[in-house]
Design a protein around this motif. Sequence first.
Motif, PDB file in Angstrom:
ATOM      1  N   UNK A 116      13.663  -5.962 -10.399  1.00 17.73           N
ATOM      2  CA  UNK A 116      15.015  -5.592  -9.997  1.00 17.73           C
ATOM      3  C   UNK A 116      15.461  -6.577  -8.921  1.00 17.73           C
ATOM      4  N   UNK A 117      16.652  -7.131  -9.071  1.00 24.45           N
ATOM      5  CA  UNK A 117      17.130  -8.148  -8.138  1.00 24.45           C
ATOM      6  C   UNK A 117      18.335  -7.618  -7.354  1.00 24.45           C
ATOM      7  N   UNK A 118      19.501  -7.576  -8.003  1.00 25.38           N
ATOM      8  CA  UNK A 118      20.668  -6.991  -7.356  1.00 25.38           C
ATOM      9  C   UNK A 118      20.576  -5.480  -7.362  1.00 25.38           C
ATOM     10  N   UNK A 119      21.244  -4.824  -6.422  1.00 25.34           N
ATOM     11  CA  UNK A 119      21.165  -3.373  -6.305  1.00 25.34           C
ATOM     12  C   UNK A 119      22.490  -2.850  -5.775  1.00 25.34           C
TER      13      UNK A 119
ATOM     14  N   UNK B 102      12.534  -3.824  -6.514  1.00 26.29           N
ATOM     15  CA  UNK B 102      11.186  -4.382  -6.492  1.00 26.29           C
ATOM     16  C   UNK B 102      10.798  -4.799  -7.902  1.00 26.29           C
ATOM     17  N   UNK B 103       9.519  -5.079  -8.081  1.00 26.03           N
ATOM     18  CA  UNK B 103       9.003  -5.539  -9.365  1.00 26.03           C
ATOM     19  C   UNK B 103       8.996  -4.397 -10.386  1.00 26.03           C
ATOM     20  N   UNK B 104       9.981  -4.394 -11.283  1.00 22.94           N
ATOM     21  CA  UNK B 104      10.142  -3.418 -12.362  1.00 22.94           C
ATOM     22  C   UNK B 104      10.435  -2.011 -11.868  1.00 22.94           C
ATOM     23  N   UNK B 105      10.652  -1.859 -10.582  1.00 17.95           N
ATOM     24  CA  UNK B 105      10.856  -0.538 -10.016  1.00 17.95           C
ATOM     25  C   UNK B 105      11.950  -0.576  -8.959  1.00 17.95           C
ATOM     26  N   UNK B 106      12.536   0.592  -8.739  1.00 19.35           N
ATOM     27  CA  UNK B 106      13.409   0.785  -7.589  1.00 19.35           C
ATOM     28  C   UNK B 106      12.824   1.937  -6.782  1.00 19.35           C
TER      29      UNK B 106
ATOM     30  N   UNK C  68       0.827  -1.202   0.000  1.00 15.94           N
ATOM     31  CA  UNK C  68       0.000   0.000   0.000  1.00 15.94           C
ATOM     32  C   UNK C  68       0.864   1.256   0.000  1.00 15.94           C
ATOM     33  N   UNK C  69       1.918   1.242   0.827  1.00 16.30           N
ATOM     34  CA  UNK C  69       2.808   2.395   0.900  1.00 16.30           C
ATOM     35  C   UNK C  69       3.576   2.612  -0.387  1.00 16.30           C
ATOM     36  N   UNK C  70       3.803   1.514  -1.113  1.00 16.12           N
ATOM     37  CA  UNK C  70       4.502   1.619  -2.390  1.00 16.12           C
ATOM     38  C   UNK C  70       3.567   2.048  -3.517  1.00 16.12           C
ATOM     39  N   UNK C  71       2.273   2.080  -3.222  1.00 15.60           N
ATOM     40  CA  UNK C  71       1.311   2.481  -4.244  1.00 15.60           C
ATOM     41  C   UNK C  71       1.072   1.412  -5.273  1.00 15.60           C
ATOM     42  N   UNK C  72       1.262   0.144  -4.891  1.00 15.49           N
ATOM     43  CA  UNK C  72       1.127  -0.970  -5.820  1.00 15.49           C
ATOM     44  C   UNK C  72       0.111  -1.975  -5.294  1.00 15.49           C
ATOM     45  N   UNK C  73      -0.357  -2.817  -6.186  1.00 14.63           N
ATOM     46  CA  UNK C  73      -1.182  -3.931  -5.766  1.00 14.63           C
ATOM     47  C   UNK C  73      -0.329  -4.944  -5.037  1.00 14.63           C
ATOM     48  N   UNK C  74      -0.930  -5.826  -4.257  1.00 15.52           N
ATOM     49  CA  UNK C  74      -0.165  -6.755  -3.419  1.00 15.52           C
ATOM     50  C   UNK C  74       0.700  -7.723  -4.198  1.00 15.52           C
ATOM     51  N   UNK C  75       0.383  -7.969  -5.467  1.00 11.47           N
ATOM     52  CA  UNK C  75       1.199  -8.912  -6.249  1.00 11.47           C
ATOM     53  C   UNK C  75       2.317  -8.214  -7.001  1.00 11.47           C
ATOM     54  N   UNK C  76       2.456  -6.905  -6.851  1.00 16.41           N
ATOM     55  CA  UNK C  76       3.398  -6.139  -7.676  1.00 16.41           C
ATOM     56  C   UNK C  76       4.558  -5.552  -6.902  1.00 16.41           C
ATOM     57  N   UNK C  77       4.672  -5.807  -5.601  1.00 17.26           N
ATOM     58  CA  UNK C  77       5.714  -5.171  -4.796  1.00 17.26           C
ATOM     59  C   UNK C  77       6.996  -6.002  -4.824  1.00 17.26           C
ATOM     60  N   UNK C  78       7.012  -7.149  -4.162  1.00 13.91           N
ATOM     61  CA  UNK C  78       8.124  -8.109  -4.218  1.00 13.91           C
ATOM     62  C   UNK C  78       9.479  -7.448  -3.938  1.00 13.91           C
ATOM     63  N   UNK C  79       9.708  -6.901  -2.734  1.00  9.20           N
ATOM     64  CA  UNK C  79      10.992  -6.252  -2.426  1.00  9.20           C
ATOM     65  C   UNK C  79      12.117  -7.271  -2.348  1.00  9.20           C
ATOM     66  N   UNK C  80      13.275  -6.884  -2.868  1.00 10.75           N
ATOM     67  CA  UNK C  80      14.433  -7.786  -2.853  1.00 10.75           C
ATOM     68  C   UNK C  80      15.633  -7.104  -2.186  1.00 10.75           C
ATOM     69  N   UNK C  81      16.627  -6.728  -2.980  1.00  9.64           N
ATOM     70  CA  UNK C  81      17.849  -6.152  -2.417  1.00  9.64           C
ATOM     71  C   UNK C  81      17.608  -4.739  -1.905  1.00  9.64           C
TER      72      UNK C  81
END
Length: 471
Positions: free
Chosen positions: A189-192, A164-168, A138-151
Motif C-alpha cells: 500500500x502506497x497512497x492512503x 504497509x506491505x500488502x496491509x493497512x 514486532x508490534x505489527x506482528x510481521x517479520x522485519x522485511x514485511x513492514x515497510x510503512x509508507x503513507x
Amino acid sequence: MRTSFAVLLLLVVHLVSSVGAAAGVDVIIDPTGDGAGSSLNGPEHVTVDDAGNVYVTAGISRNAFKWEPDGTISEIIDHSGGGHFSDFSLTPIGIAVDDAGNVFVSADDPGDPFSTPEDDAVFRIAPDGTLALVLDPAGAGLGPTSFDPRSLTTDASGNVYVASNQRVFKLSPQGTVTVINDLLLPGSAVGLALDRTSGHVHTTTGSGDEVYSIFPSGAVDRILEPSEDIPYHYLTDLTVDGEGNVFVCNRSYGGVIRVAPDGAVQTVWPDPLGSGGGGCRTIVADAAGDVYFSSHWDDSVVKVRRDGSHSEILSAAGDGQGNSLLNPAGVAVDASGNVYVASQGTSRVFRISPDATAGSVPDGADQSGPPLTVTRVGSELLLQWGPSCSTEDVEFAVYRGELGQFDSHAPVNCETGGLTEATVPLPPDDMYYLVAPHNGEYEGSVGTRGDGTQRPSSGAPCFVRAYAPCS
C-alpha cells in the motif's frame, strides 16, 4: 403542532488577502531549516493541522519540521529517531497529524547500506514535543522485511492508519494494532486516504496500477484498474472529497482520475490520454471539493475546481523573488484556503495564499448599511442584508443551523443571483441564519462568538473560507 420559532441574526465577516501570481506566494521554510543548525534538504511530505501549523518531512536531511503561524520553526524529529536508531539511519517518509495535535511519522531507509529492515518504524510526537516509538515490525506482528510503512492518515477518534506491505494497519490511541483488510493487497500500500463519512480507507498499491477500498468490515474492493480507453500506471497518491469522490494521481500519464461513489471513472485533468500532463505526484482536496496537485515534471501546482475548470497556482518561478520551484512533492491545504507545497529540488516549503479579494456584509455598527434582517411572509422567511464592502463579492451564501447548536449550520443557498436577499421556507424548529459574501471561489467567515473568536465554518461549506478585514 409547534408554530413558534426563533431566528438568530449573526454578523458574517468575509475577508481575503489580495494576491497575484507571485504576490500571494512566500517561503515559510528554506534550506536553513530551523535556523539553529538543523537544515532542510529534500522536503517530501506536508500536512497541516486545524491551528494552521505545518509539518514537513525531508528525505535527504532525514528529519521533520514544524512551522507555526507566528513563523516559529522547530525540528520535531531527527535522523536518530530520538535515539532509537543507533546508526542514525532514519529517513522520514509519511506524516500525519490527529485532531489532538499528535504528529505521526513513518520512517525507514531502504537506500542506506548501513540500515537494516528493523529500522522501519512509526513515531508519535506529542504536542509538547515528546517523541515515542508507537509501531515497529514486532508490534505489527510481521517479520522485519514485511513492514515497510509508507503513507499515514488519521480519523476523528485519534486512530492512525499506516500503509504497509500488502496491509493497512490501524493503531488506536490506546496502542492496539489491527490489520483492517481481510485480504492481502497485491502489492505494498502506497497512497492512503480516509473517507471520514463512510469510514472507507482507499489505497494505491505498489504495482502502481490499481486502487482499492477497504470497508469498515474489512472487505476489500478494487475500484480502479487499467483500461484500454484510459491507461493508468504508477498511481502514486489519492484523496477524498466531502462527497466521497476519490481523486487519484496518474503519475506516468500525468492526469488526475476521479472515481465517483457509484464507481464511475473519469479523467478530470487534463484529458483521457494525459497529453500535456506533468507527472501528478501528490494530491489533496479542500473542504469545498476543489483539489490541488503537484506536477512533478512540469514544476507546477495545479488547482482543479468542482466545475472542472483548472489553473496553475504555482509555477517554476516560485515566489518570483529568486526562490524557484523544482520537483514539487507534498501538497496540503488549510481551512483558510492556504496551500502548502514542498519543493524537493530547491529545499523550500511554499505557501500560496488565496487569490481573491473580499469584504463583509454590514453589521449595523462599524460598517454602514442594513444588517441581516428577517421578515415572515406567510409560510416563508425573507432574509435581507446590505451589500459587501468589497465590490469583488458578487454573490452570497446563506446558512441555517439549529438554535443552541451553533456549529450546526449547513447551506440553504450557495448563491442568490447577486441579490442581497433570499426567501427560505419557514423552519420547523428554532433556527439561526448566517450570510457570507463570496467571490465564486472563496467565502468569508460565518461570524464570531461572544468572546470574539471565529465561529467554525460549516461542515459542508459552499466555498473554502478565506478572509481579511475591509479597509
